[in-house]
Design an enzyme around this catalytic site. Structure first.
Site, short mmCIF file in Angstrom:
data_model
loop_
_atom_site.label_atom_id
_atom_site.label_comp_id
_atom_site.label_asym_id
_atom_site.label_seq_id
_atom_site.Cartn_x
_atom_site.Cartn_y
_atom_site.Cartn_z
CB SER A 203 5.71 5.60 -6.51
OG SER A 203 5.15 5.65 -5.22
CE LYS A 204 8.36 -1.95 -7.38
NZ LYS A 204 7.67 -2.29 -8.63
NE ARG A 205 4.85 6.86 -1.70
CZ ARG A 205 4.01 7.88 -1.66
NH1 ARG A 205 2.93 7.82 -0.90
NH2 ARG A 205 4.26 8.96 -2.35
#
Ligand code: GLU
Length: 253
Positions: A203-205
């Site tokens: 994911s984005k993180r």
């Protein structure tokens, strides 16, 4: 009919092309190219609210940038409501689906075990006791994903469904629809998802997650596809640098 392999990539244009989806597209493409089969694009845009033209354009651009050309499509589910309705009506006539206002719902029979013969996982079993009755057509007239997916995979002659593990729980519902409609089931292959270093779904993180981000950072498409190919498959001699063309000569599910 020949037993030509027909696979599809079926993105929803509700966001950018995630790296994991890019890999799904890539593996379907490789399988089609290796077997002399067909690679089909189907746009699952039944959610009118969240589907956006700019996401669609970006997804198709990214696929081209990766070097993944397609043989048929893109087909748009939003233009096919009539086909889903007809299929759902058939199930009402058979007595296995019912109406709730304008919606059409499939009645799931309790007490059965549904077996998915998965090419990658082996057999996966689900009990129908754990599956609720399934919406086929929503009250706004649009189909539910699991239903339109089955109707289209059948109409488009899809022989192999290669997609991420996140769809495993959808598959027993889809199998129930194949059975009820009297359709031949395709073969299923669910691939492990791409994870971050922490073991959580990418994911984005974790950093870049869309194909576009890599393109904008200056990665070459050859580098990205090389990397994605090796996440889940490797050639027999353990070679680590290979082109799409080379991979397409050897690739197997
Ligand atoms: N539209 C679905 C998705 O984006 C496709 C799932 C499938 O391949 O059946 O995940």
């Amino acid at each position: 009919m020949s037993d030509q392999i027909r696979v599809r990539f079926a993105p929803s244009p509700t966001g950018y092309l995630h790296l994991g989806s890019g890999r799904t597209a890539l593996f379907n493409w490789l399988y089609a190219r290796r077997t002399g089969g067909k690679f089909i694009i189907r746009i699952e845009d039944t959610d009118r609210e969240r589907s956006k033209k700019e996401f669609l354009d970006e997804i198709l651009e990214d696929l081209k940038w990766l070097g993944l050309d397609w043989d048929e499509g893109p087909f748009f589910q939003s233009e096919r409501n009539e086909l889903y309705r007809q299929a759902a009506e058939k199930l009402v006539d058979k007595g296995v689906a019912y109406r709730e206002g304008n919606a059409i719902i499939f009645k799931v029979q309790a007490g059965r075990t549904i077996k998915i013969p998965d090419i990658i996982h082996g057999d996966i079993e689900f009990k129908t006791d754990e599956i609720k009755d399934q919406v086929l057509i929503k009250s706004d007239g649009s189909p539910a994903y699991n239903f339109s997916c089955v109707v289209d995979d059948d109409l488009m002659g899809i022989t192999h469904i290669i997609r991420g593990d996140d769809h495993i729980s959808n598959t027993p519902k889809q199998i129930l629809f194949y059975e009820a409609l009297g359709l031949k089931q395709p073969r299923f292959a669910h691939m492990p998802l791409m994870m971050g270093k922490d073991g959580a779904k990418l994911s984005k993180r974790h950093g870049g997650v869309s194909v576009t981000e890599y393109k904008e950072e200056g990665f070459l498409p050859e580098a990205l596809t090389n990397y994605l190919i090796l996440l889940g498959w490797s050639p027999k001699n353990g070679r680590e640098i290979l082109t799409l063309k080379e991979a397409a000569q050897e690739f197997d599910v």
